[in-house]
Design a protein around this motif. Sequence first.
Motif, PDB file in Angstrom:
ATOM      1  N   ARG A   1       0.747  12.220   0.239  1.00 56.41           N
ATOM      2  CA  ARG A   1      -0.189  12.612   1.294  1.00 56.41           C
ATOM      3  C   ARG A   1      -0.786  11.397   2.001  1.00 56.41           C
ATOM      4  O   ARG A   1      -1.236  11.502   3.141  1.00 56.41           O
ATOM      5  N   GLU A   2      -0.788  10.248   1.338  1.00 57.36           N
ATOM      6  CA  GLU A   2      -1.387   9.038   1.910  1.00 57.36           C
ATOM      7  C   GLU A   2      -0.399   8.199   2.700  1.00 57.36           C
ATOM      8  O   GLU A   2      -0.804   7.310   3.465  1.00 57.36           O
ATOM      9  N   GLU A   3       0.878   8.450   2.514  1.00 56.57           N
ATOM     10  CA  GLU A   3       1.898   7.571   3.095  1.00 56.57           C
ATOM     11  C   GLU A   3       1.799   7.479   4.619  1.00 56.57           C
ATOM     12  O   GLU A   3       1.876   6.382   5.195  1.00 56.57           O
ATOM     13  N   SER A   4       1.645   8.599   5.273  1.00 62.35           N
ATOM     14  CA  SER A   4       1.596   8.601   6.731  1.00 62.35           C
ATOM     15  C   SER A   4       0.443   7.754   7.258  1.00 62.35           C
ATOM     16  O   SER A   4       0.605   6.998   8.234  1.00 62.35           O
ATOM     17  N   ALA A   5      -0.710   7.837   6.612  1.00 59.69           N
ATOM     18  CA  ALA A   5      -1.871   7.053   7.033  1.00 59.69           C
ATOM     19  C   ALA A   5      -1.613   5.557   6.865  1.00 59.69           C
ATOM     20  O   ALA A   5      -2.025   4.748   7.704  1.00 59.69           O
ATOM     21  N   VAL A   6      -0.913   5.175   5.787  1.00 63.99           N
ATOM     22  CA  VAL A   6      -0.571   3.766   5.569  1.00 63.99           C
ATOM     23  C   VAL A   6       0.333   3.255   6.682  1.00 63.99           C
ATOM     24  O   VAL A   6       0.134   2.163   7.233  1.00 63.99           O
ATOM     25  N   VAL A   7       1.331   4.055   7.033  1.00 65.27           N
ATOM     26  CA  VAL A   7       2.265   3.666   8.091  1.00 65.27           C
ATOM     27  C   VAL A   7       1.535   3.508   9.422  1.00 65.27           C
ATOM     28  O   VAL A   7       1.704   2.500  10.129  1.00 65.27           O
ATOM     29  N   GLU A   8       0.705   4.482   9.776  1.00 64.73           N
ATOM     30  CA  GLU A   8       0.018   4.430  11.066  1.00 64.73           C
ATOM     31  C   GLU A   8      -0.979   3.281  11.111  1.00 64.73           C
ATOM     32  O   GLU A   8      -1.180   2.666  12.168  1.00 64.73           O
TER      33      GLU A   8
ATOM     34  N   ALA B   1       0.830  -1.210   0.000  1.00 64.05           N
ATOM     35  CA  ALA B   1       0.000   0.000   0.000  1.00 64.05           C
ATOM     36  C   ALA B   1       0.859   1.253   0.000  1.00 64.05           C
ATOM     37  O   ALA B   1       0.533   2.250  -0.651  1.00 64.05           O
ATOM     38  N   PHE B   2       1.988   1.191   0.707  1.00 68.45           N
ATOM     39  CA  PHE B   2       2.868   2.362   0.828  1.00 68.45           C
ATOM     40  C   PHE B   2       3.489   2.731  -0.509  1.00 68.45           C
ATOM     41  O   PHE B   2       3.519   3.908  -0.898  1.00 68.45           O
TER      42      PHE B   2
END
Length: 217
Positions: A186-193, A179-180
């Motif tokens: 802008r979406e990367e942080s949400a994928v990590v969390e 997914a990352f």
Amino acid sequence: MVNGCMLTDVTEQAGTRNERKAHTRAALLDGTLALAAERGFAALSLREVARSAGIVPTAFYRHFASLDDLGATLVDEGVTALRLALREVRRKPDAHLADTVRFVFDQVAAKRALFGFLLRERHGGSAPLRQAIAMEMQLIVREIVADLSRLRALDSWSTTELEIAADLLVSTVTDGIGAFVSATPREESAVVERTVMQMRLIALGIAAWQPSRSPEN
């Protein structure tokens, strides 16, 4: 002194040749990653891969025996990077799990193209690569099973339970990586969390799991 100078010249020339060869090999690998990201590895031709590195097709064979050989090299590099990243997840205590998962994604960000290739080709169109990746992923799961079996808290777990836990850990991290690498910045942080939360839930589940009393091992 003349002989000494000649020896120095030969050594320098050999070094220069080796450097050029390493540079071209790296260019072939990088070019393949870029092309495969657009159409998939199975759709690539040797001619366009060679052209991406600025060499003629016949020169390709100085570096790889075939396109499949080049693909296998990329799989090996990708699996090695994934194995090292997962090793960090297993090495750190639960208290540092969030930091460890974020560290893994830092490694992914630094090798985004390579990880993207590995995870796309895991379900891609090239049968030899799919098979190679599947075998390597099974080896990673076995490594984690071996690690989990050494934990005193899991002494009573059956082999099946250890395998399920290991497979869950690998699947969760690899899905997160997949997914990352396809996410926008802008979406990367949400994928990590999200992956951090998933791993925390898995850790809680492992701690609370009551092993079966089956005689199966």
